[in-house]
Design an enzyme around this catalytic site. Structure first.
Site, PDB file in Angstrom:
ATOM      1  N   ASP A  64       0.831  -1.204   0.000  1.00 39.38           N
ATOM      2  CA  ASP A  64       0.000   0.000   0.000  1.00 39.38           C
ATOM      3  C   ASP A  64       0.868   1.258   0.000  1.00 39.38           C
ATOM      4  O   ASP A  64       0.561   2.232  -0.680  1.00 39.38           O
ATOM      5  CB  ASP A  64      -0.942   0.011   1.201  1.00 39.38           C
ATOM      6  CG  ASP A  64      -1.709   1.328   1.279  1.00 39.38           C
ATOM      7  OD1 ASP A  64      -2.506   1.602   0.354  1.00 39.38           O
ATOM      8  OD2 ASP A  64      -1.484   2.091   2.231  1.00 39.38           O
ATOM      9  N   ARG A 100       0.358   6.185  -6.970  1.00 35.51           N
ATOM     10  CA  ARG A 100      -0.934   6.770  -7.359  1.00 35.51           C
ATOM     11  C   ARG A 100      -0.900   8.289  -7.263  1.00 35.51           C
ATOM     12  O   ARG A 100      -1.493   8.992  -8.080  1.00 35.51           O
ATOM     13  CB  ARG A 100      -2.049   6.214  -6.454  1.00 35.51           C
ATOM     14  CG  ARG A 100      -2.407   4.771  -6.786  1.00 35.51           C
ATOM     15  CD  ARG A 100      -3.225   4.142  -5.663  1.00 35.51           C
ATOM     16  NE  ARG A 100      -4.407   4.926  -5.340  1.00 35.51           N
ATOM     17  CZ  ARG A 100      -4.971   4.969  -4.134  1.00 35.51           C
ATOM     18  NH1 ARG A 100      -4.470   4.267  -3.122  1.00 35.51           N
ATOM     19  NH2 ARG A 100      -6.037   5.702  -3.937  1.00 35.51           N
ATOM     20  N   LYS A 145      -4.930  -1.490   5.736  1.00 39.97           N
ATOM     21  CA  LYS A 145      -4.170  -1.007   6.901  1.00 39.97           C
ATOM     22  C   LYS A 145      -4.865  -1.368   8.219  1.00 39.97           C
ATOM     23  O   LYS A 145      -4.216  -1.727   9.201  1.00 39.97           O
ATOM     24  CB  LYS A 145      -3.965   0.509   6.793  1.00 39.97           C
ATOM     25  CG  LYS A 145      -2.883   0.834   5.760  1.00 39.97           C
ATOM     26  CD  LYS A 145      -2.671   2.322   5.583  1.00 39.97           C
ATOM     27  CE  LYS A 145      -3.689   2.912   4.658  1.00 39.97           C
ATOM     28  NZ  LYS A 145      -3.236   4.014   3.822  1.00 39.97           N
TER      29      LYS A 145
HETATM   30  N1  URA Z   1      -6.192   7.322   2.429  1.00 34.32           N
HETATM   31  C1  URA Z   1      -5.595   6.126   2.312  1.00 34.32           C
HETATM   32  O1  URA Z   1      -5.135   5.582   3.310  1.00 34.32           O
HETATM   33  N2  URA Z   1      -5.528   5.548   1.115  1.00 34.32           N
HETATM   34  C2  URA Z   1      -6.020   6.117   0.007  1.00 34.32           C
HETATM   35  O2  URA Z   1      -5.925   5.528  -1.043  1.00 34.32           O
HETATM   36  C3  URA Z   1      -6.623   7.372   0.115  1.00 34.32           C
HETATM   37  C4  URA Z   1      -6.694   7.952   1.357  1.00 34.32           C
END
Ligand code: URA
Ligand code: CA
Length: 433
Positions: A161, A168, A187
Site C-alpha cells: 500500500d 498513485r 491497513k
Molecule cells: N487514504 C488512504 O489511506 N488511502 C487512500 O488511497 C486514500 C486515502
C-alpha cells in the site's frame, strides 16, 4: 503469468482471479514488477473499476505484503475506528476512553500528522510525559488491564500500500474508489482489527467533497470488510466545517476531556456517541444501538469515561492531572480574536483552509520534518448558521507569535457571512451497515 497480459485483461474490463491479483501485489512489493507497469495497471483500474471479489482480494493481498499485528492475546473483539480525515477531528481522542469505559478493548496503533493539524500521537504528546514508545508485550498487557493503549506505528505494515499510494499520487490515480477502499481497509486489517467502524467525511473539508461519492466509498469499504470476515459499518458525516470548536493539539486534548465529561461541543459529542455505539455493538457489549448509546451516556455522566482517560494517560507516562486541570497543558502566549467585519449569519467555514490557518501557527506539519507547536491553534466561537454581529469574535487564535496577520487573512478568506438566514448543516448524512 505475465504482467502485460494482466494489464490488458483489466484494460478490457475483465475480472482478475485471486491468483492474478496476488501475483501482481507480490511482484510489485518485491520489485519484480516495475512502476511503469503498475502505473498502467492502476490507470486501467481507474477507468474499469473492480468487482467486489477483486477488491477483497486486492485488500488481502496488501495485508499479506508485510507484517500483521497479532492481537490474539487481547481479550474480546477488537474494534477499530477509522476516519477518512478532516480538520480538528477530535473523535479518536474521545472514543478511545469512552468505549474502553464500557469494556470495549481499544488497541490502537496511531501515526503523526502531516498538514492541517497533528495526528493522534502528536495530540496526546501535549500531555506532559505521555509517550507511545512501549513494547508490544506491554501494549497488550495495558489493553487487557485498562482496555486502552496506544502504540506508535512500527514494523513493516502493508508495504504494498505504501508503494502503491506513492505511485498513485504521481500518476493521477488516487481518486479511484476501489483503490482508496482497499488501501484503507488493508491497513486496518493488518493492524489487527476484528471489526471496523468507518467515519467517512463529506463536504468542503473532506477528501470526498460529494455526498454520492462518499456513500459509494463507504459502501465499498463495508462490502470489503464483510467479504473478508471483518464486520464493518460506516457513518457518513459532515466536514463542511471543522468538527467541534478546537483545532490544535493541546486544545483538542482539552476538548476531548470536556466531551468525555459530557461538556463538549454538541456536534463532537453526537458523532462520538454514534460511532461509539457502533463500536460497542460490534464488540458485542450491547444487544442494540440504543442500549450501546445509553451505556456510553452513562459513563460520560458518572465520571467513568474521564477516569478511563486518566488511567490511560498515566499508564503511558502521562500526567493524569490534566484531566482535572487542563490548564496544565501547554498554553500559547497570545490569545487574539478574529473579529467579524459585518453583521449577518455565518454561512461557510471551509474546513481545510481553516486547517491550513492552524498549520500556519505551527499546529501542523508543512513537511515531515517540521516541528510542531503543541500549544497553538484555533478555537471557533461561531459555526455555520450562527448569527454574527460586526466586531464579535469568530475565532480565538492561540499563538506564540504576536503578529498573526497572515492567519487572520487566511481565516477571513475561509469564513463567509451572509445577509440571509442560514441553516446549520446536518451532522450525519447516512449510515451504511
Ligand atoms: N487514504 C488512504 O489511506 N488511502 C487512500 O488511497 C486514500 C486515502
Ligand atoms: Ca475539534
Amino acid at each position: 503469468m505475465r504482467m502485460v497480459d494482466l494489464i490488458e485483461k483489466k484494460r478490457d474490463g475483465k475480472e482478475l482471479t485471486k491468483e492474478e491479483i496476488h501475483y501482481i501485489i507480490k511482484g510489485y512489493t518485491s520489485g519484480d514488477i516495475p512502476d511503469y507497469q503498475m502505473s498502467a495497471f492502476t490507470m486501467a483500474i481507474y477507468f474499469q473499476g473492480m468487482t467486489d471479489h477483486e477488491r477483497a482480494e486486492l485488500t488481502m493481498a496488501m495485508v499479506h505484503s508485510g507484517d500483521t499485528i497479532d492481537l490474539s492475546e487481547v481479550e474480546g473483539i477488537k474494534v477499530d475506528k477509522h476516519s477518512t480525515g478532516g480538520v480538528g477531528d477530535t473523535t479518536t481522542l474521545v472514543l478511545g476512553p469512552l468505549v474502553a469505559a464500557v469494556g470495549v478493548p481499544v488497541a490502537k496503533m496511531s501515526g503523526r500528522g502531516l498538514g492541517h493539524t497533528g495526528g493522534t500521537i502528536d495530540k496526546l504528546e501535549s500531555v506532559p510525559g505521555f509517550h507511545v514508545e512501549i513494547e508490544n508485550k506491554q501494549f497488550i498487557e495495558l489493553v487487557n488491564k485498562n482496555k486502552i493503549a496506544v502504540i506508535g506505528q512500527s514494523g513493516n505494515l502493508t508495504p504494498a500500500d505504501k508503494s502503491l499510494y506513492a505511485l498513485r499520487d504521481v500518476t493521477a490515480t488516487v481518486n479511484s474508489i476501489p483503490l482508496i477502499a482497499s488501501s484503507i481497509m488493508s491497513k486496518k486489517i493488518a493492524a489487527g482489527a476484528d471489526a471496523i467502524v468507518l467515519d467517512v467525511k463529506t463536504g468542503a473539508g473532506a477528501f470526498m467533497k460529494d455526498l454520492d461519492d462518499s456513500k459509494e466509498l463507504a459502501k465499498a469499504m463495508v462490502d470489503i470488510g464483510n467479504l473478508v470476515g471483518r464486520r464493518t459499518m460506516a457513518i457518513i458525516s459532515d466536514m463542511s466545517q471543522p468538527l467541534g470548536f478546537a483545532i490544535g493539539n493541546a486544545l483538542e486534548v482539552k476538548e476531548a476531556i470536556d466531551t468525555l465529561s459530557g461538556k463538549g461541543p454538541k456536534d463532537l459529542e453526537e458523532l462520538c456517541l454514534s460511532l461509539g455505539s457502533y463500536m460497542v455493538l460490534l464488540a458485542e457489549k450491547a444487544q442494540s444501538l440504543e442500549e450501546a448509546r445509553s451505556m456510553l451516556i452513562e459513563v460520560m455522566n458518572n465520571g467513568k469515561a474521564r477516569a478511563a482517560m486518566k488511567t490511560f494517560l498515566e499508564a503511558q507516562g502521562g500526567d493524569g492531572s490534566v484531566v482535572d486541570k487542563p490548564e496544565t497543558l501547554p498554553q500559547a502566549t497570545y490569545k487574539i480574536e478574529l473579529e467579524a467585519k459585518q453583521d449577518g449569519y455565518l454561512s461557510a467555514m471551509i474546513a481545510d483552509s481553516i486547517g491550513t490557518a492552524a498549520m500556519l501557527l505551527g499546529a501542523g506539519r508543512a513537511t515531515k520534518e517540521s516541528q510542531i507547536d503543541l500549544a497553538v491553534g484555533l478555537v471557533l466561537n461561531k459555526k455555520i448558521g450562527d448569527t454574527v454581529k460586526k466586531g464579535e469574535s469568530l475565532v480565538t487564535i492561540h499563538s506564540n507569535r504576536e503578529n498573526v496577520e497572515d492567519v487572520k487573512e487566511k481565516l477571513h478568506a475561509s469564513i463567509s457571512i451572509s445577509d440571509q438566514k442560514v441553516e446549520a448543516p446536518k451532522l450525519i448524512y447516512a449510515t451504511v451497515e
